[in-house]
Design a protein around this motif. Structure first.
Motif, PDB file in Angstrom:
ATOM      1  N   GLY A 135      -2.998 156.291  29.342  1.00  0.00           N
ATOM      2  CA  GLY A 135      -1.654 156.809  29.139  1.00  0.00           C
ATOM      3  C   GLY A 135      -0.772 155.813  28.429  1.00  0.00           C
ATOM      4  N   ARG A 136      -0.871 154.542  28.840  1.00  0.00           N
ATOM      5  CA  ARG A 136      -0.073 153.503  28.185  1.00  0.00           C
ATOM      6  C   ARG A 136      -0.484 153.341  26.722  1.00  0.00           C
ATOM      7  NH1 ARG A 136       4.650 152.415  29.004  1.00  0.00           N
ATOM      8  NH2 ARG A 136       4.679 152.769  26.760  1.00  0.00           N
ATOM      9  N   GLU A 137      -1.781 153.443  26.472  1.00  0.00           N
ATOM     10  CA  GLU A 137      -2.282 153.304  25.108  1.00  0.00           C
ATOM     11  C   GLU A 137      -1.738 154.419  24.211  1.00  0.00           C
ATOM     12  OE1 GLU A 137      -6.576 152.196  23.147  1.00  0.00           O
ATOM     13  OE2 GLU A 137      -6.517 153.839  24.607  1.00  0.00           O
ATOM     14  N   MET A 138      -1.698 155.650  24.723  1.00  0.00           N
ATOM     15  CA  MET A 138      -1.189 156.751  23.911  1.00  0.00           C
ATOM     16  C   MET A 138       0.309 156.603  23.659  1.00  0.00           C
ATOM     17  SD  MET A 138      -1.454 160.881  24.478  1.00  0.00           S
ATOM     18  CE  MET A 138      -0.089 160.955  25.649  1.00  0.00           C
ATOM     19  N   ILE A 139       1.057 156.181  24.666  1.00  0.00           N
ATOM     20  CA  ILE A 139       2.495 155.976  24.481  1.00  0.00           C
ATOM     21  C   ILE A 139       2.743 154.861  23.476  1.00  0.00           C
ATOM     22  CG2 ILE A 139       4.644 155.350  25.619  1.00  0.00           C
ATOM     23  CD1 ILE A 139       3.579 158.145  26.313  1.00  0.00           C
ATOM     24  N   ASP A 140       1.953 153.787  23.545  1.00  0.00           N
ATOM     25  CA  ASP A 140       2.099 152.700  22.573  1.00  0.00           C
ATOM     26  C   ASP A 140       1.817 153.197  21.159  1.00  0.00           C
ATOM     27  OD1 ASP A 140       2.755 150.944  24.574  1.00  0.00           O
ATOM     28  OD2 ASP A 140       0.755 150.050  24.735  1.00  0.00           O
ATOM     29  N   TRP A 141       0.820 154.067  21.022  1.00  0.00           N
ATOM     30  CA  TRP A 141       0.522 154.630  19.704  1.00  0.00           C
ATOM     31  C   TRP A 141       1.703 155.452  19.193  1.00  0.00           C
ATOM     32  CZ3 TRP A 141       0.205 159.969  18.817  1.00  0.00           C
ATOM     33  CH2 TRP A 141      -0.134 160.329  17.507  1.00  0.00           C
ATOM     34  N   MET A 142       2.303 156.240  20.066  1.00  0.00           N
ATOM     35  CA  MET A 142       3.464 157.028  19.654  1.00  0.00           C
ATOM     36  C   MET A 142       4.620 156.135  19.214  1.00  0.00           C
ATOM     37  SD  MET A 142       3.674 160.069  22.520  1.00  0.00           S
ATOM     38  CE  MET A 142       2.363 161.263  22.721  1.00  0.00           C
ATOM     39  N   MET A 143       4.854 155.063  19.967  1.00  0.00           N
ATOM     40  CA  MET A 143       5.961 154.169  19.625  1.00  0.00           C
ATOM     41  C   MET A 143       5.683 153.441  18.312  1.00  0.00           C
ATOM     42  SD  MET A 143       6.736 152.652  23.457  1.00  0.00           S
ATOM     43  CE  MET A 143       8.120 151.658  22.905  1.00  0.00           C
TER      44      MET A 143
END
Length: 234
Positions: free
Chosen positions: A208-216
């Motif tokens: 989940g953190r990895e996907m949010i980092d990708w979005m940011m």
């Protein structure tokens, strides 16, 4: 005097047999829950190992439709379930310059929400293992107590010889052993699945953190690109 298990079973009273049946039933229930969870966890891990690298590659290529298709393809994966619901919810907003920031925040909350729902789902059945592990020794102790009562009754009716009390003592020991045989695997399985759940939740938090980092990162790149264009226009 030697007694086989069948002989001891034949001499056991009705209440002692009921206790034995209860313990056997508890064992069947706990083992059924354990087998079902083991099969599900293995399927989840297998699906996640296949899903994760393909999903990461799709995100790196900025191919959101392919990433969403992968979450549909690997529905047995716990990571695909959580990330798929979150990405599907915010995907239409990610290319909107005005709504992209809010979409990322919404995605974070969606991941947390889906993790909570999945945690409740995956923890179902563990209460059964905990209950069996905690209560089976006491159920066996109840049978043990009754076996001792039977032994004293044998002493009163047949004298104080070993033969008179052997059936009651054997009955008590069998109930004790049966209670432990049921409880020990249940406790072990509960601890095992609790550890597996901790691992699964760690995987979910990381993904989940990895996907949010990708979005940011994606949004920051878009903002930088837009800023450079505006600067070039000036």
């Amino acid at each position: 005097m030697q007694l086989s298990l069948m002989d001891m079973w034949d001499h056991m009273g009705l209440f002692a047999k009921i206790i034995a049946f209860i313990l056997i039933f508890m064992s069947i229930i706990s083992l059924s829950v354990a087998v079902a969870k083991l099969l599900r966890f293995r399927a989840m891990s297998r699906a996640t190992r296949a899903f994760a690298p393909q999903f990461s590659a799709a995100l790196e290529a900025d191919n959101i439709p392919e990433a969403l298709a992968l979450t549909e393809q690997y529905q047995k994966s716990h990571v695909a379930r959580v990330l798929g619901e979150s990405l599907r919810e915010v995907a239409p907003l990610l290319d909107n310059p005005i709504a992209a920031g809010a979409a990322i925040t919404s995605a974070e909350r969606s991941v947390e929400r889906e993790q909570i729902l999945l945690a409740n789902d995956l923890k179902s059945g563990l209460g059964v293992l905990a209950t069996v592990g905690a209560t089976a020794p006491f159920v066996g102790l109840l049978g043990t107590t009754l076996g001792i009562v039977t032994a004293f009754q044998g002493m009163g009716s047949g004298g104080a010889g070993l033969e008179a009390i052997s059936i009651g003592i054997s009955e008590a020991l069998i109930e004790t052993a049966l209670g432990l045989v049921v409880a020990i695997p249940a406790v072990w399985l509960y601890n095992y699945f609790s550890g597996r759940l901790d691992t699964l939740f760690s995987e979910l938090a990381y993904a989940g953190r990895e996907m949010i980092d990708w979005m940011m990162t994606r949004q920051a790149a878009k903002d930088l690109k837009s800023g450079n264009r505006a600067f070039a226009g000036d």
